[in-house]
Design an enzyme around this catalytic site. Sequence first.
Site, PDB file in Angstrom:
ATOM      1  N   GLU A   1     -14.618   2.109   0.505  1.00  0.00           N
ATOM      2  CA  GLU A   1     -14.211   0.906   0.676  1.00  0.00           C
ATOM      3  C   GLU A   1     -15.254   0.080  -0.290  1.00  0.00           C
ATOM      4  O   GLU A   1     -14.541  -0.887  -0.943  1.00  0.00           O
ATOM      5  CB  GLU A   1     -14.290   0.369   2.131  1.00  0.00           C
TER       6      GLU A   1
ATOM      7  N   SER B   1     -14.392  -4.712  10.404  1.00  0.00           N
ATOM      8  CA  SER B   1     -13.030  -3.891  10.498  1.00  0.00           C
ATOM      9  C   SER B   1     -13.123  -2.888  11.418  1.00  0.00           C
ATOM     10  O   SER B   1     -14.425  -2.079  11.582  1.00  0.00           O
ATOM     11  CB  SER B   1     -12.344  -3.641   9.183  1.00  0.00           C
TER      12      SER B   1
ATOM     13  N   GLU C   1      -5.869  -2.695   3.664  1.00  0.00           N
ATOM     14  CA  GLU C   1      -6.187  -1.555   4.512  1.00  0.00           C
ATOM     15  C   GLU C   1      -6.304  -0.519   3.675  1.00  0.00           C
ATOM     16  O   GLU C   1      -5.334   0.133   2.880  1.00  0.00           O
ATOM     17  CB  GLU C   1      -5.172  -1.250   5.729  1.00  0.00           C
TER      18      GLU C   1
ATOM     19  N   ASP D   1      -9.810  -4.089   5.765  1.00  0.00           N
ATOM     20  CA  ASP D   1     -11.004  -3.689   5.213  1.00  0.00           C
ATOM     21  C   ASP D   1     -11.340  -4.535   4.043  1.00  0.00           C
ATOM     22  O   ASP D   1     -12.662  -4.709   4.028  1.00  0.00           O
ATOM     23  CB  ASP D   1     -10.683  -2.210   4.690  1.00  0.00           C
TER      24      ASP D   1
END
Length: 163
Positions: free
Chosen positions: A11, A31, A54, A41
């Site tokens: 991420e 999240s 996401e 995210d």
Amino acid sequence: MVRNEKGDRRERELVNRLDEAGFAVMRAPASGAATTRELPDVLAGDGDVFYAVEAKSSAGDPIYLTGEEVEALVYFSQSFGARPKIGVRFDREDWYFFHPSDLHVTDGGNYRVKKETALADGETIPDLKAVGEADDSDSDVEGVLQAVAQGVLSVEEATEMLS
């Protein structure tokens, strides 16, 4: 519940890549299990286009998302005014993005992305960036069509402008 360290790293990598591409971007650390609110995210925007992402990663196996994850992303995106995207990254590959409606739905109501599908059909970060630029040309087309409707331009002039 302990968050997946590899997922967190991926991420952060996505946030950095989007930032380098010119998006204002933030990771939503709340999240997942940290909150009762379903948040994407990553949020990214460039003033023209906004995305709620996401993010999922895999060593090479297909990536699965639950129907609830996808529904939450779509609901948040609609409320926020963003475009929902599922961002997937397979080891030794780049990030690829899909609108939820473009994903394969399993018999159990979950969503699946295979590596070969991502490589063949996924959007890249430059593709995401180009959407905002393309929207500008769409508004130009609308302006030309409105000018035709108002009688300011002839159909021939409009055709010439748009070709």
